[in-house]
Write a protein that holds these residues in place. Structure first.
Motif, PDB file in Angstrom:
ATOM      1  N   LYS A 172       8.509  20.247  38.362  1.00 54.10           N
ATOM      2  CA  LYS A 172       9.606  19.277  38.461  1.00 54.10           C
ATOM      3  C   LYS A 172       9.158  17.904  37.973  1.00 54.10           C
ATOM      4  N   LEU A 173       7.872  17.623  38.105  1.00 52.03           N
ATOM      5  CA  LEU A 173       7.380  16.273  37.809  1.00 52.03           C
ATOM      6  C   LEU A 173       7.079  16.052  36.328  1.00 52.03           C
ATOM      7  N   MET A 174       6.405  17.006  35.712  1.00 50.77           N
ATOM      8  CA  MET A 174       5.888  16.769  34.360  1.00 50.77           C
ATOM      9  C   MET A 174       6.961  16.522  33.296  1.00 50.77           C
ATOM     10  N   PRO A 175       8.112  17.253  33.342  1.00 51.61           N
ATOM     11  CA  PRO A 175       9.148  16.923  32.353  1.00 51.61           C
ATOM     12  C   PRO A 175       9.602  15.464  32.459  1.00 51.61           C
ATOM     13  N   VAL A 176       9.678  14.963  33.685  1.00 52.34           N
ATOM     14  CA  VAL A 176      10.098  13.570  33.879  1.00 52.34           C
ATOM     15  C   VAL A 176       9.040  12.625  33.298  1.00 52.34           C
ATOM     16  N   VAL A 177       7.773  12.965  33.529  1.00 50.74           N
ATOM     17  CA  VAL A 177       6.694  12.121  33.001  1.00 50.74           C
ATOM     18  C   VAL A 177       6.778  12.086  31.475  1.00 50.74           C
ATOM     19  N   TYR A 178       7.083  13.230  30.876  1.00 52.98           N
ATOM     20  CA  TYR A 178       7.173  13.227  29.405  1.00 52.98           C
ATOM     21  C   TYR A 178       8.321  12.330  28.919  1.00 52.98           C
ATOM     22  N   ALA A 202      13.031  22.673  30.741  1.00 52.81           N
ATOM     23  CA  ALA A 202      11.601  22.717  31.063  1.00 52.81           C
ATOM     24  C   ALA A 202      11.383  23.198  32.502  1.00 52.81           C
ATOM     25  N   ILE A 203      12.181  22.690  33.444  1.00 49.06           N
ATOM     26  CA  ILE A 203      12.006  23.086  34.850  1.00 49.06           C
ATOM     27  C   ILE A 203      12.282  24.579  35.019  1.00 49.06           C
ATOM     28  N   VAL A 204      13.410  25.023  34.473  1.00 46.62           N
ATOM     29  CA  VAL A 204      13.769  26.438  34.651  1.00 46.62           C
ATOM     30  C   VAL A 204      12.720  27.328  33.995  1.00 46.62           C
ATOM     31  N   ALA A 205      12.304  26.974  32.795  1.00 41.54           N
ATOM     32  CA  ALA A 205      11.329  27.812  32.078  1.00 41.54           C
ATOM     33  C   ALA A 205      10.039  27.948  32.876  1.00 41.54           C
ATOM     34  N   PHE A 206       9.551  26.835  33.438  1.00 42.61           N
ATOM     35  CA  PHE A 206       8.268  26.901  34.146  1.00 42.61           C
ATOM     36  C   PHE A 206       8.398  27.422  35.573  1.00 42.61           C
ATOM     37  N   GLU A 207       9.604  27.349  36.136  1.00 43.07           N
ATOM     38  CA  GLU A 207       9.766  27.890  37.493  1.00 43.07           C
ATOM     39  C   GLU A 207      10.068  29.385  37.482  1.00 43.07           C
ATOM     40  N   VAL A 208      10.786  29.826  36.455  1.00 43.06           N
ATOM     41  CA  VAL A 208      11.263  31.205  36.480  1.00 43.06           C
ATOM     42  C   VAL A 208      10.465  32.121  35.544  1.00 43.06           C
ATOM     43  N   TRP A 209      10.306  31.719  34.292  1.00 38.95           N
ATOM     44  CA  TRP A 209       9.706  32.653  33.333  1.00 38.95           C
ATOM     45  C   TRP A 209       8.198  32.484  33.166  1.00 38.95           C
ATOM     46  N   LEU A 210       7.742  31.267  33.209  1.00 42.25           N
ATOM     47  CA  LEU A 210       6.314  31.057  32.939  1.00 42.25           C
ATOM     48  C   LEU A 210       5.565  30.823  34.251  1.00 42.25           C
ATOM     49  N   ASN A 211       5.872  31.628  35.246  1.00 44.74           N
ATOM     50  CA  ASN A 211       5.290  31.399  36.557  1.00 44.74           C
ATOM     51  C   ASN A 211       4.800  32.713  37.146  1.00 44.74           C
ATOM     52  N   ASP A 212       3.607  32.695  37.761  1.00 50.40           N
ATOM     53  CA  ASP A 212       3.088  33.912  38.380  1.00 50.40           C
ATOM     54  C   ASP A 212       3.850  34.270  39.651  1.00 50.40           C
ATOM     55  N   ALA A 213       4.480  33.246  40.262  1.00 50.94           N
ATOM     56  CA  ALA A 213       5.317  33.498  41.436  1.00 50.94           C
ATOM     57  C   ALA A 213       6.706  32.925  41.141  1.00 50.94           C
TER      58      ALA A 213
END
Lengths: 182, 508
Positions: B391-397, A136-147
């Motif tokens: 970083k926060l939301m996956p942990v919350v889930y 989840a972190i990698v997906a939202f930081e790298v691919w699903l992010n405008d920056a």
């Protein structure tokens, strides 16, 4: 900030053609749902063999609620149909499901479902949790992010956080609060 | 009178132990952090904490949950001031003047005023809780099945009307959906299973905790992650502790907002956000400096923060005396009380009067904790705000999964949480309020059982539902509320009053 604000305002406006169409569909859905519930309640056993009072049958309240839901659904659909011509607004309604925001929601919902319905039970809880957090972190930081963040950095830090979260949650809940984990 | 004071001092003294103070300290701090993190709401925090407090003694569990609740309502003011994003919906009105103050380099002052106003708001609410709750509980002893039926309906209708101001039908739909959810499972009059569709797990009904964790946890996570842009933080290094004069100057606003917040709390299912907006609007109407509102008015900030904080003790009034949740978070508290064997309702003053005064004690102590944290931990709390949501939301889930699983230890509750999360997200996107839904789930059984029991007592005659005095007041209010939400009737009645008023120019 201002970009974000305008983005939110546009989405939040109750009178946008997309919102009106969403209300129309939702109204029709609640009308049908209400009628189905009312029918199921009508069809519910009335327990005559147990000689209960006919005013206390189990289907009474759900039936009334189903009727009320159908009425509200009808009124919502009616007001939406009057608010804008029936044929217009469907295109903007459709845009809601294809934009970047929709992609983010669908991606997260997908990850949540795979983690909760697939990984938990199949893998040990700590491993499933670690994997979910990492992906989840990698997906939202790298691919699903405008920056987007640099891939290598994101991979390393996400892995570190995944290990910490998986370990900490398992330890704190199982040992600290004596709670059983899935 | 003196009995009340003795019970009150016992309520405070009860928690002056090392264990209680420790729980108070960490839970209030956790609450503030939860409130400060955009995307984590007070209701969600309390719902998740029910799991952690499951094995605690009942008084400690309620202490912990209440402290998280109060802390979170206060904590939401931080991002409202520094990011213009309310940490919880309760702080939306705070952002209107808090953020402009921060932009003017007065972030410290804004945070300080928010802290003192929150504390004073809670104190006003506590005063009314200690005063009104015993009287209401005594009055409610006269309630029978007829009154409880109307009271349940009243809660859902009022909550639906006031939380969906733009389109009350959506509020009513949310309320009806909640009531229907409560119909699932075995009904308690004839032990008949309704709407279980052969699923054994549905036999006991849908548990409120996983439903709430879904509707307030997963739905919130999806809402937060949907946004493409992250807000920017504005901070300054000015003085945080306000001068006594700066606080005392607004004493009228403080009392008025505290009163409005308390009333908003008493009204079932109407929460902190409505309390804040209503007191903000009232303060603006009464202000000599209307033009400053929205541009950094200290008075506006005082009104918003006093208003939302007074809702918490206000909400405890119907929660404790009628088992009718005053806010969404109070609905979780009711569920938690039942888990711990505490039965809120009219009998509370007869069976366990100490509970009411213990809750007053908890509110007082956590107000002190908020003052200490709020005025001292400024820099650390700013750091909390910069935690990236990715970083926060996956942990919350993960916590949502654990929280919904742990109480009954079955995966079915996790599926309930996911279903409520996804449905809740879709409903939120379409501007359906969540509070009536939750209230419906809690009040469904009360409504169902009391309607049918009342009909059984009268052999099917509905007349007593309409003719008994308290019932009559309740159904008339319900009818008026529903009728007034129809635009044509509302317009007609408003027009009638306007034309009969001699100074109708001033009416708007």
């Amino acid at each position: 900030m201002s970009e974000h604000a305008s983005d939110t305002t546009e989405q939040d406006n109750l009178d946008t053609p997309a919102a009106i169409k969403a209300d129309l569909l939702a109204g029709m859905f609640f009308l049908v749902l209400g009628l189905v519930i009312a029918y199921l309640s009508w069809d519910m056993p009335r327990l005559e063999t147990r000689r209960i009072h006919p005013a206390t049958i189990p289907g009474l309240v759900p039936g009334l609620l189903g009727g009320a839901l159908a009425l509200c659904g009808f009124l919502l659909a009616l007001s939406s149909a009057r608010a804008a011509p029936l044929a217009s607004g469907w295109k903007t309604f459709g845009h809601r499901f294809v934009g970047a925001e929709a992609k983010r929601v669908l991606a997260l919902a997908g990850m949540v479902l795979v983690y909760s319905l697939g990984l938990i039970g199949w893998l040990p809880f700590w491993l499933a949790t670690g994997l979910f957090v990492f992906v989840a972190i990698v997906a939202f930081e790298v691919w699903l992010n405008d920056a987007p963040a640099p891939l290598a950095r994101s991979l390393i830090w996400a892995a570190v956080q995944a290990v910490i979260v998986a370990g900490a949650v398992t330890f704190v809940f199982e040992r600290g609060f004596l709670v059983r984990l899935p | 009178m003196f009995d009340g004071l003795i019970l009150l001092s016992n309520g405070v003294a009860h928690f002056l132990t090392l264990e209680s103070l420790f729980n108070l300290a960490w839970a209030t701090l956790l609450g503030i952090v939860i409130g400060a993190l955009p995307g984590l709401t007070a209701t969600m925090g309390v719902a998740l904490l029910v799991t952690l407090t499951y094995k605690m003694a009942p008084d400690q569990a309620i202490l912990t949950l209440m402290s998280v609740y109060i802390g979170a309502i206060y904590g939401g003011s931080r991002p409202a001031i520094l990011l213009a994003i309310p940490g919880t919906p309760a702080s939306a009105a705070t952002a209107l003047d808090g953020y402009p103050l921060a932009q003017q380099g007065k972030a410290g002052l804004a945070m300080g005023i928010a802290t003192t106003s929150s504390a004073l708001g809670t104190l006003v609410g506590i005063f009314f809780l200690a005063l009104v709750a015993p009287l209401l509980a005594e009055f409610a002893l006269r309630f029978g099945s007829y009154e409880f039926f109307w009271l349940a309906l009243f809660g859902v209708v009022i909550s639906g009307r006031l939380t969906a101001v733009d389109n009350p039908i959506k509020g009513y739909i949310a309320g009806i959906l909640g009531l229907l959810v409560a119909m699932v499972g075995m009904e308690s009059l004839h032990a008949h299973q309704r709407f279980t569709f052969g699923l054994r797990q549905l036999g006991a009904g849908i548990d409120i905790i996983p439903a709430m964790v879904g509707a307030f946890g997963l739905a919130e996570i999806l809402t937060v992650m949907k946004r493409r842009f992250a807000p920017k933080i504005v901070s300054s290094t000015d003085r945080v502790i306000p001068r006594i004069g700066e606080v005392a100057k607004h004493w009228v606003t403080t009392i008025r907002s505290g009163l409005i917040g308390t009333i908003a709390g008493i009204i079932p299912g109407v929460g902190e956000d409505i309390g804040a907006w209503a007191s903000y609007a009232a303060a603006r109407r009464a202000s000599k400096e209307k033009e400053k509102y929205g541009k950094g008015s200290i008075e506006g900030l005082v009104a918003a923060e006093t208003g939302n904080s007074a809702v918490v003790p206000g909400a405890m009034i119907p929660t404790l005396t009628l088992a009718l949740p005053g806010s969404a978070a109070a609905a979780v508290l009711i569920a938690a009380m039942f888990i711990h064997g505490i039965r809120p309702g009219p009998m509370i003053m007869t069976e366990t009067p100490e509970v009411l005064y213990q809750i007053v004690g908890i509110l007082l102590l956590s107000t002190i904790a908020i003052m200490i944290y709020g005025l001292s931990l400024t820099r650390i709390l700013v750091k909390v705000l910069v935690v990236p949501r990715e970083k926060l939301m996956p942990v919350v889930y993960v916590l949502c999964v654990v929280g919904s699983f742990a109480i009954t230890q079955r995966m079915f509750d996790v599926y309930v949480m996911i279903a409520f999360g996804i449905i809740g997200f879709i409903l939120r996107e379409m501007k359906y309020p969540m509070a009536p839904l939750v209230l419906g789930i809690i009040l469904g059984e009360l409504l169902d059982v009391n309607l049918r029991r009342g009909l059984l007592l009268t052999d099917g005659d509905v007349t007593p539902f309409f003719t008994r005095p308290i019932s009559a007041v309740l159904w008339i209010v319900i009818l008026m509320t529903v009728l007034m939400s129809i635009p044509r009737i509302n317009g007609f009645v408003t027009g009638l009053f306007r034309s009969s008023s001699p100074d109708n120019g001033k009416a708007g």
